[in-house]
Design an enzyme around this catalytic site. Structure first.
Site, PDB file in Angstrom:
ATOM      1  N   LYS A  90     -59.569  20.206  23.085  1.00 17.34           N
ATOM      2  CA  LYS A  90     -60.594  20.022  24.119  1.00 17.34           C
ATOM      3  C   LYS A  90     -62.002  19.903  23.557  1.00 17.34           C
ATOM      4  O   LYS A  90     -62.849  19.207  24.108  1.00 17.34           O
ATOM      5  CB  LYS A  90     -60.546  21.193  25.107  1.00 17.34           C
ATOM      6  CG  LYS A  90     -59.305  21.219  25.993  1.00 17.34           C
ATOM      7  CD  LYS A  90     -59.353  20.134  27.044  1.00 17.34           C
ATOM      8  CE  LYS A  90     -58.191  20.247  28.027  1.00 17.34           C
ATOM      9  NZ  LYS A  90     -58.137  19.053  28.919  1.00 17.34           N
ATOM     10  N   GLU A 112     -65.401  21.845  34.995  1.00 22.49           N
ATOM     11  CA  GLU A 112     -64.288  22.473  35.715  1.00 22.49           C
ATOM     12  C   GLU A 112     -63.306  22.979  34.666  1.00 22.49           C
ATOM     13  O   GLU A 112     -63.298  22.477  33.536  1.00 22.49           O
ATOM     14  CB  GLU A 112     -63.589  21.452  36.626  1.00 22.49           C
ATOM     15  CG  GLU A 112     -62.515  20.572  35.948  1.00 22.49           C
ATOM     16  CD  GLU A 112     -63.067  19.640  34.880  1.00 22.49           C
ATOM     17  OE1 GLU A 112     -64.267  19.338  34.898  1.00 22.49           O
ATOM     18  OE2 GLU A 112     -62.280  19.204  34.012  1.00 22.49           O
ATOM     19  N   SER A 378     -51.287  20.176  20.580  1.00 27.39           N
ATOM     20  CA  SER A 378     -52.644  20.122  21.139  1.00 27.39           C
ATOM     21  C   SER A 378     -53.372  21.460  21.161  1.00 27.39           C
ATOM     22  O   SER A 378     -54.588  21.496  21.139  1.00 27.39           O
ATOM     23  CB  SER A 378     -52.594  19.545  22.549  1.00 27.39           C
ATOM     24  OG  SER A 378     -51.709  20.299  23.355  1.00 27.39           O
TER      25      SER A 378
END
Lengths: 394, 258
Positions: A90, A112, A378
């Protein structure tokens, strides 16, 4: 320009666009007019690359998973996004977007978050840049993911509970959009996935594309060939998959596999397998594939992994599914938890439950012994310890 | 072809009151009672909202009414049936307002055709891009004699306002502040300057001001610069609390218009 990337009007085939109320138009238009020139400028690239290298810890390793390969009788490589600062891919996107926001003269950041990974990655870069940050998080998710709420608070971010709708990720996204409508000039909204109105899906995919750029060069030096036979990635909104697929989209001999969360089973009524259950629709500013009722009300998805708990997939993936470039499969909660334990026991890596979905899908394929299979790992499993413990079968 | 919205604006240029409410709220069939009471009370236009699970441009009051309406079982087909019933008595213009997704799932072409046949005069689809309207739906709207209203906000550039004016048929919805829906206090000088700026643009379409209109004072102020004003959240609050819908709605409308 590839047939798989965004066209000049912001569409991927029939998906994408900017379906936003007029109050958001100036913000989104400002971004659309400037994002390419900024992120392609030498000065931006220099700062972005430096931070990715010295702050995030890139390039992340491409690791040959010896024992897992033996088990599956093929050659499995793990792209270690779990080793990024903050524990997941991220941060690639939040670094990119905050550098962009600075260049647009914005002083405040909103975001968010569902599981809290994007929220933490945003809070992190805001601390790094000294910018004020508000993260919207569904009240239900705040209760499920307490450690991440506190991580954000430690980093100086204000976490605001989303109390509308089902009080999860989609509602947090609605609240962030409402905040942006109310604060149109000084605030940048860092969306965490390849969703939202154009140019967000393209912008986020570009920031995440560093993943496949590195896989290519790492495979080249490792095996003398940049092209694997397969790339696997989990898909919630789709950002890590977008990054892992990006530089292989035009290389049709590379099989790209997106793994969705089947929850308790695709037909159980508690699932997040959008390609199986969704229809074209409009949510959060773009035409995408969306899980919804016949009346067009958005359905609340289910997955054991909060990061895959989103009722749609972004426009790029919807298009890649539509034209058959990416093969979409799904893995259930149980299959994914088992795959997480399997990786832990074979390689000493506890994966995030999102990433465990990508691993679980390996069982659905028959590989040749000399196939090169890349799995995008990930995120790491630290944030999921409680879920692993509650699941208990280890 | 006659259209009740264009007819209204050709006859009456100011102090028009448009009242918004959510279809199927507070009870499923209240949609009909409310429309009749609004007309009886003196409202000039009625704007009925199609409930949606994710209304991003709306504040807490309208969001909550959307959720109740969906739980009550409201959907597009049912709403169109209610409009047919309403049209047996009600003569003033009816506008349907809704986010694009429920309309898309019903089918935009079918929706336009059925809405027109039910007696609807205009649509507001706030998340429909202008280019989509112009390329895919403008012809269809005209064919079925439906007006189309786009929104503008204080941050909309003049160039874009002109573009929106060109794409609009009926009236423009001027959002009073950079915000989501919901009652707010007095208008600021900045807002009044924005209303004046709009008035001085001499657009082809009349404009009505909405967001933050909750009483006679705010209605009068907005109407001084425009063709009139739109009331939403304040009315939804009343509906949620009303003991007798008919009499309380009529009294509300009368007090608003003063």
């Amino acid at each position: 320009m590839s047939k798989y990337t965004v066209d000049e009007r912001g569409y991927y085939g029939q998906f994408g666009g900017a379906y936003i109320p007029e109050m958001l138009y100036p913000n989104v238009e400002e971004l659309r007019q400037n994002y390419l020139s900024i992120i392609e400028s030498a000065d931006f690239k220099k700062e972005f690359d430096l931070l990715l290298r010295t702050y995030v810890g890139r390039p992340t390793p491409l690791y040959f998973a010896n024992r897992l390969s033996e088990k599956y009788k093929t050659k499995i490589y793990l792209k270690r996004e779990d080793l990024c600062h903050t524990g997941a891919h991220k941060v690639n996107n939040t670094i990119g977007q905050i550098l962009l926001a600075k260049r647009l003269g914005k002083q405040k950041i909103i975001a968010e978050t569902g599981a809290g990974q994007h929220g933490v990655a945003t809070a992190t870069v805001c601390a790094l840049m000294g910018m004020e940050c508000i993260v919207y998080m569904g009240k239900v998710d705040m209760e499920r993911q307490k450690p991440n709420v506190e991580r954000m608070r430690i980093l100086g971010t204000k976490v605001v509970p989303a109390l509308s709708g089902s009080m999860t990720l989609k509602d947090a996204t609605n609240e962030a959009m409402r905040h942006w409508i109310n604060n149109p000039t000084d605030t940048h909204y860092i969306i965490g996935s390849v969703v939202g109105p154009h140019p967000y899906p393209d912008m986020v995919a570009r920031f995440q594309s560093v993943i496949s750029a590195e896989i290519k060069s790492q495979l080249q030096s490792e095996i003398g060939n940049p092209f694997p036979d397969y790339v696997f990635a989990c898909v919630g909104g789709g950002s890590n998959a977008a990054g892992a697929f990006y530089h292989y989209l035009n290389d049709e001999h590379v099989t790209l596999v997106g793994v969705e969360a089947a929850g308790k089973g695709v037909d159980s009524g508690e699932s997040a397998a959008t390609t199986a259950l969704g229809k074209i629709g409009v949510l959060h500013g773009s035409k995408m594939l969306l899980m919804q009722t016949l009346d067009g009300q958005v359905v609340e998805p289910h997955s054991i992994s909060a990061g895959l708990d989103y009722p749609g997939i972004g426009p790029m993936h919807a298009h890649l599914f539509d034209v058959g470039r990416v093969k979409f499969v799904s893995a259930t909660d149980d299959e994914s938890m088992n795959a997480g334990i399997e990786l832990s026991r074979h390689e000493g890596i506890i994966p995030a439950i999102e990433s465990a979905h990508a691993l679980a899908a390996l069982k659905q394929f028959e590989f040749a012994e000399d196939d090169v299979v890349v799995v995008n790992l990930s995120g790491r499993g630290d944030k999921d310890l409680e879920t692993y413990i509650r699941w208990g079968k280890y | 072809m006659k259209n009740r919205i264009t007819e209204l604006f050709s006859k009456k240029k100011d102090n028009l009151l448009n009242v918004y409410y959510t279809a199927g709220y507070p009870k499923l069939n209240d949609t009909i009672v409310i429309a009749k009471a609004l007309e009886a009370g003196g409202a000039d236009l009625i704007e009925i909202g199609i409930p949606f699970s994710d209304p991003v441009a709306d504040g807490p009051t309208i969001q909550a009414s959307n959720k109740v309406a969906i739980d009550n079982g409201m959907n597009v087909s049912l709403l169109l049936a209610q409009v047919r019933t309403i049209r047996k008595d009600v003569k003033i213009p009816i506008i349907l307002m809704g986010y694009l997704n429920p309309v898309m799932q019903y089918g935009v072409e079918k929706f336009v055709k059925d809405a027109s046949a039910a007696g609807v005069d205009g649509l507001i689809l706030p998340d429909m891009p202008i280019h989509v309207y112009e390329e895919e739906f403008k012809e269809l709207f005209h064919q079925h004699n439906l007006c189309n209203t786009f929104l503008i906000s204080p941050t909309t550039s003049e160039e874009r306002i002109r573009k929106i004016d060109h794409a609009t048929h009926g009236f423009i919805y001027a959002v009073s502040s950079s915000s989501i829906t919901g009652a707010k206090g007095e208008f600021t000088q900045g807002q009044l300057d924005y209303f004046k700026r709009l008035k001085d643009l001499k657009l082809n379409n009349p404009f009505m001001i909405g967001f933050g209109i909750s009483n006679n004072a705010s209605f009068k102020k907005a109407a001084a610069y425009s063709a009139g004003a739109i009331v939403g959240s304040a009315f939804i609050t009343l509906l949620g609390e009303a003991k007798d819908l008919d009499s309380e709605i009529q009294a509300f409308v009368k007090s608003l218009k003063g």
